[in-house]
Design an enzyme around this catalytic site. Structure first.
Site, PDB file in Angstrom:
ATOM      1  N   ASP A  14       7.169  28.887-102.564  1.00 29.49           N
ATOM      2  CA  ASP A  14       6.583  29.026-103.941  1.00 29.49           C
ATOM      3  C   ASP A  14       7.008  27.897-104.950  1.00 29.49           C
ATOM      4  OD1 ASP A  14       5.852  31.388-103.288  1.00 29.49           O
ATOM      5  OD2 ASP A  14       6.958  32.658-104.276  1.00 29.49           O
ATOM      6  N   ARG A  94      20.844  34.955-113.692  1.00 23.06           N
ATOM      7  CA  ARG A  94      19.813  34.404-114.503  1.00 23.06           C
ATOM      8  C   ARG A  94      20.045  33.735-115.819  1.00 23.06           C
ATOM      9  NH1 ARG A  94      18.313  33.571-109.827  1.00 23.06           N
ATOM     10  NH2 ARG A  94      16.587  34.759-108.651  1.00 23.06           N
ATOM     11  N   ASP A 123      12.936  38.974-112.988  1.00 23.64           N
ATOM     12  CA  ASP A 123      13.501  37.648-113.492  1.00 23.64           C
ATOM     13  C   ASP A 123      12.688  36.893-114.428  1.00 23.64           C
ATOM     14  OD1 ASP A 123      15.850  37.956-111.670  1.00 23.64           O
ATOM     15  OD2 ASP A 123      14.759  36.937-110.016  1.00 23.64           O
ATOM     16  N   SER A 178      12.413  39.640 -98.557  1.00 23.48           N
ATOM     17  CA  SER A 178      12.487  38.976 -99.718  1.00 23.48           C
ATOM     18  C   SER A 178      14.031  38.970-100.229  1.00 23.48           C
ATOM     19  CB  SER A 178      11.593  39.374-100.802  1.00 23.48           C
ATOM     20  OG  SER A 178      11.652  38.694-102.038  1.00 23.48           O
TER      21      SER A 178
END
Length: 406
Positions: A14, A94, A123, A178
């Site tokens: 990605d 994050r 996220d 994932s």
């Protein structure tokens, strides 16, 4: 001079596809930033990949100790667990990552920050709330939400990369989960986990350890020493927090500790199902709680539980850089002044079993707690206490009886 954009870069398909996409659609100079919070060998070979894909520069920043000391430990001290199960592994990382993206953007004179988080996940919220809080002037580019992003599969991303001269060994068959990994945990989504009706295939899924069924038949004793709410030694050996978590991950994984299967409520409104492995974090959190229950009085324990739940919500929702989180953390830090002592426990087939807790600040008084009468407690005193404590109940019952007899 082209404007610069800072790309949060993982090295996966990605974010690799985003590099030529940014150059083609915005004519940016792309500066990639990979932030190490304990991903392990996932960072191998990233510099060559980023430069080959068209980036002008790649930063690889080691944030492991900052992650442990300034983000993990406040959550541990708060006993912050989202919806009673999730130990906030991705949520804690994050805001730190986004903060560093902002700092590098300032160093480079960039005008924008780009991330590859999807439009369905948490996220995107966490990255963007942090950027807005710290750098409201910077433009935020969320590739997956852009009308200019037309790729909707791994195959299309691979073809896009090849069309732009980028031929990398990415597999078009997405037959894996994932995952998001850092020093604290690893998360798993996808495949059979898409349906809550399916049992997880733990033999295929687990990365950090084994299921309790496959753990050793013999338990293992562990001791942990805390000073003011911070772990400072494991089995008598002084270590920094990151080293303790690393060692606990090995021990916990070996004994099937910290595997959680949860259907959680995402910030964006949907439910999602995932499995989290947090072996070391589960042990550390339990040890801290064992010590606190010996030290804190009843009112502090009760109020701190409420604060911990709210703290977990704030972290999960990406609201780290907010006045409320700072204020709650100030309260939490004040409660840690006397959280000093040693916790012993046994790890056995997914369980953390108490094996003794000691502290110089323990409020446990053996003469008070025993069944014999001591100098500090007279059993007869309880009668007057109960009479006063239950007075409102007695008055209410008398009133109800009086009205029923009318």
């Amino acid at each position: 001079m082209k404007e610069k954009v800072i790309l949060a870069y993982s090295g996966g398909l990605d974010t690799t596809a985003i590099i030529p996409w940014l150059k083609e659609n915005f004519d940016y100079e792309v500066i990639c930033v990979c932030l190490d919070v304990g991903q392990g060998n996932e960072l191998d070979g990233l510099e060559e990949r980023a430069m080959y894909s068209g980036a002008s520069k790649l930063y690889i920043e080691d944030l492991v100790d900052e992650f442990c000391d300034d983000y993990i430990m406040p959550c541990v001290q708060a006993n912050a667990v989202y919806e009673n199960k999730y130990l906030l592994g991705t949520s804690m990382a994050r805001p730190l990552m986004a903060k560093r993206l902002v700092e590098i953007a300032r160093m480079e004179g960039a005008t924008a920050i780009c991330h590859g988080a999807t439009g369905k996940g948490n996220d995107q919220v966490r990255f963007e709330l942090t950027i807005k809080a710290l750098a409201p002037d910077l433009k935020i580019i969320a590739a997956w939400r852009s009308d200019l992003w037309t790729m909707d599969s791994r195959e299309s991303e691979i073809e896009y990369c090849k069309a732009h001269g980028i031929d990398l060994p990415f597999s078009s068959n997405d037959n894996s989960y994932s995952r998001d990994r850092n020093l604290w945990h690893i998360s798993h989504e996808g495949l059979e986990l898409e349906s809550p009706a399916n049992e997880p295939n733990y033999d295929h899924l687990l990365v950090l350890g084994v299921s309790p069924e496959k753990a050793p038949e013999e338990g293992e004793y562990v001791s942990m020493t805390f000073e003011k709410g911070v772990p400072v030694a494991l089995n008598g050996k002084a270590m920094k927090v990151s080293e303790i978590i690393t060692e606990l991950n090995e021990l916990g994984g070996k004994h099937g500790i910290g595997i959680v299967d949860i259907v959680e409520n995402r910030v964006v409104g949907m439910k999602s199902r995932g499995v989290y492995e947090t072996p070391g974090g589960t042990i550390l959190l339990e040890a801290h709680q064992q010590l606190e229950e010996l030290i804190h009085d009843r009112d502090t324990m009760t109020f701190k539980k409420m604060i911990g739940n709210r703290f977990a919500d704030l972290v999960y929702e990406g609201k780290w850089f907010t006045p409320l989180r700072e204020a709650l953390q100030a309260f939490i830090e004040s409660t840690q002044q006397y959280v000093t002592g040693e916790v012993k426990f046994k790890l056995y087939k997914g369980n953390i079993i108490k094996a003794g807790t000691t502290s110089p600040y323990s409020l446990y008084n053996e003469s008070l707690a025993s069944f014999t009468t001591g100098d500090l407690y007279d059993h007869k005193d309880a009668e007057g206490f109960i009479n006063l404590y239950g007075l409102s109940l007695k008055v209410r019952a008398m009133m109800q009886a009086e009205n029923e007899n009318k």
